[in-house]
Every structure is written in C-alpha cells, then in structure tokens.
Design an enzyme around this catalytic site. Structure first.
Site, PDB file in Angstrom:
ATOM      1  N   TYR A  52      57.570  62.048  76.329  1.00 52.39           N
ATOM      2  CA  TYR A  52      58.310  63.022  77.234  1.00 52.39           C
ATOM      3  C   TYR A  52      57.468  64.430  76.944  1.00 52.39           C
ATOM      4  O   TYR A  52      56.924  65.030  77.719  1.00 52.39           O
ATOM      5  CB  TYR A  52      59.745  63.192  76.848  1.00 52.39           C
ATOM      6  CG  TYR A  52      60.574  64.336  77.340  1.00 52.39           C
ATOM      7  CD1 TYR A  52      60.694  64.202  78.742  1.00 52.39           C
ATOM      8  CD2 TYR A  52      60.524  65.495  76.828  1.00 52.39           C
ATOM      9  CE1 TYR A  52      61.426  65.213  79.301  1.00 52.39           C
ATOM     10  CE2 TYR A  52      61.254  66.602  77.594  1.00 52.39           C
ATOM     11  CZ  TYR A  52      61.786  66.451  78.910  1.00 52.39           C
ATOM     12  OH  TYR A  52      62.155  67.522  79.275  1.00 52.39           O
ATOM     13  N   SER A 104      58.835  71.942  79.521  1.00 51.65           N
ATOM     14  CA  SER A 104      59.729  71.890  78.244  1.00 51.65           C
ATOM     15  C   SER A 104      59.008  72.684  76.949  1.00 51.65           C
ATOM     16  O   SER A 104      57.686  72.459  76.937  1.00 51.65           O
ATOM     17  CB  SER A 104      59.908  70.668  77.914  1.00 51.65           C
ATOM     18  OG  SER A 104      60.647  70.498  76.604  1.00 51.65           O
TER      19      SER A 104
END
Length: 297
Positions: free
Chosen positions: A199, A186
């Site tokens: 995350y 990401s």
C-alpha cells in the site's frame, strides 16, 4: 578572532537563517491551508459545474462528495458498490437538491471499463476530479500473509488506475482553462511502513507521479495535486487503535476540501501536517516502533 572561529560563526548564522526561513514558510503554509479558509470561502464552481469522485460510495470518497455538494457542485460518483452508490447519490440529491449521477464500474477492469466511464463524463463541464478509490488488502499484515490476488489488485487500483485517469482527464480537458485532478495518496508514502508495504509503495508512486505531471501541465491550467493524509477512520484501517490523530471521515473531509487549489500537496488535516513534519526528523527505527505500537498484528 581566528579564521576557524569566523567560519564556524558564519556556518551557524547561515544555518539559523535558513532554519528560520523554513519554519516561517511552514507556518505561512499552515495558515494558508487551515486558518484562512475558515474566514474566506473559495468558489469551487469556478473550475466547472461538475466534480467526479472515484470510490464515492463510502469512506473518504463519500464524505468528499458531500462536502463538494455544499459548494453547489453537481457530482458523478464512481464505485463498484451498487447499493452504497445509489444510497449516497439519493442522499445528496435529497439534501442538497443537486444532480448526482453514479457509475457502477470496477476500475481494475481495463480499457473497456475506462471507455464506458469516459462516455459518462464527456460533454460535462468537469472542473474537479478526485481519484479516491483505493484498497489496502489485508493491511495491516505481514507481507507474506497477503494473497497474490490482493497484491495485484492493490497495484492495479492504487497505481495503474491513477495513471490512466490522470492521462485521460488531462487529454479530455487540455483546452480547458482550469481543472484540478486530486490523487488521494497517503502519508504512508513518505516513509517505508511495515505491515503496509504494498500500500505505502503504491501511494509513493502516486505522490511522485502527481508532482511530476503537475510540473508538466501547470502552465496549461491543469493542476495535479496530491493529498497525503495520515490515518483516517475508514474500513481500510478498522483494526487500528483509536486516537486523536485518526479523525473520522466526516471531520477529515470537512478540512481537506478547503485546501483544494492552494498547494500541490497537503495532508488535508492540520494535525496530520504536524505529524508528518515531526516524523520527517525521526530515524527509521523509531518509525517502525511507532507503526507497531499503533497496529494490531
């Protein structure tokens, strides 16, 4: 002209030259990733007849499977959501006339789960493995508002699973001339993100790990690539404010699939590439401000 003036001019020329080279390099990279594939369709079956997608029952994983099916690849979908798996597999078989298997598995379940999973993969000519399974817990949220169980599952699925899958796939197909393992990281891995602390940290590990292993295995015909999207409209971020920088899963996957094999890492969507490039020059306080602006907390 004095020596100091000559030095300053020389430094200026060097700076402009390297800046120009860097900009041209990025322009050519964008053309290779997002322009040429519109005119030149690559043959993904050259890597193998099968593709495996973890998290293939919904979101990016599901739409990745649909896009790979358009290239004629047989599919193995892995998820812990039985109904969604069955529905996705049935839709792909009906719409594309391709074999689509599914494996119900909780990838945080340890060695027994991986042994079971690999028994379903061995013997098949797998050329592309997309590690798309992921979880963001309650994010976006304050770190202290997250549960301990969610934290442990995030680390297990977003980090430990990546290592295990990459290790087993690399060993399983070490003698194969071509294989691509794509770990879906990401853009959150590039900058420390408030409200996504766990995350983004796991995704940072995934990106660095993929690059390191790729450097080791590239000479053996095994490519380990890192996909670094900005936000995509999935269940994970259904609290995010809508804007043009957050494409649907369908639109994003239509774009990123065309980037397979072309670079070691890529955002997968041209607007995300530009966003990452711009943000790389931004100070930390601005990134924190932008994150807060686009998050409901």
């Amino acid at each position: 002209m004095c020596a100091s003036e000559c030095l300053l001019i020389s430094v200026g020329i060097i700076f402009v030259t390297f800046s120009t080279i860097w900009i041209l390099k990025e322009i050519f990279r964008m053309i290779k990733l997002y322009v040429l594939p519109k005119f030149i369709k690559q043959d993904l079956k050259k890597y193998g007849e099968w593709a495996v997608i973890t998290g293939g029952s919904s979101g990016i994983g599901k739409h990745t499977a649909i896009e790979l099916a358009k290239f004629g690849l047989k599919l193995i979908l892995i998820s812990n959501e039985l109904e969604q798996l069955q529905e996705t597999a049935k839709d792909i078989e009906t719409n594309f006339g391709l074999e689509c298997c599914y494996v119900l598995a909780d990838l945080t379940g340890g060695k027994e789960v991986y042994d079971y999973l690999w028994s379903k993969i061995e013997g098949k000519d797998v050329g592309i493995f997309v590690n798309c399974a992921g979880i963001a817990g309650r994010a976006p949220c304050y770190f202290l508002d997250e549960t301990e169980s969610n934290t442990l599952v995030e680390i297990a699925l977003n980090a430990e699973t990546v290592v295990n899958i990459t290790y087993r796939m690399s060993n399983l197909y070490a003698k194969k001339s071509k294989i691509i393992i794509i770990n879906v990281s990401s853009a959150a891995s590039i900058f420390p993100l408030p409200y996504f602390a766990i995350y983004s940290s796991c995704k940072r590990f995934m990106d660095v790990f993929s690059k390191g292993v790729n450097a080791e295995l590239i000479d053996k015909g095994i490519k380990v690539q890192s996909l670094l999207p900005y936000f995509v409209r999935t269940r994970m971020i259904n609290r995010m404010k809508k804007n043009m920088l957050i494409p649907s899963c369908e639109k994003f996957c239509q774009n990123w699939i065309k980037c397979i094999g072309k670079n070691q890492s890529y955002a997968g969507y041209w607007l995300h590439e530009i966003m990452i490039y711009i943000l790389s020059f931004c100070p930390g306080f601005f990134l924190i401000y932008m994150t807060k602006k686009h998050v409901y907390c």
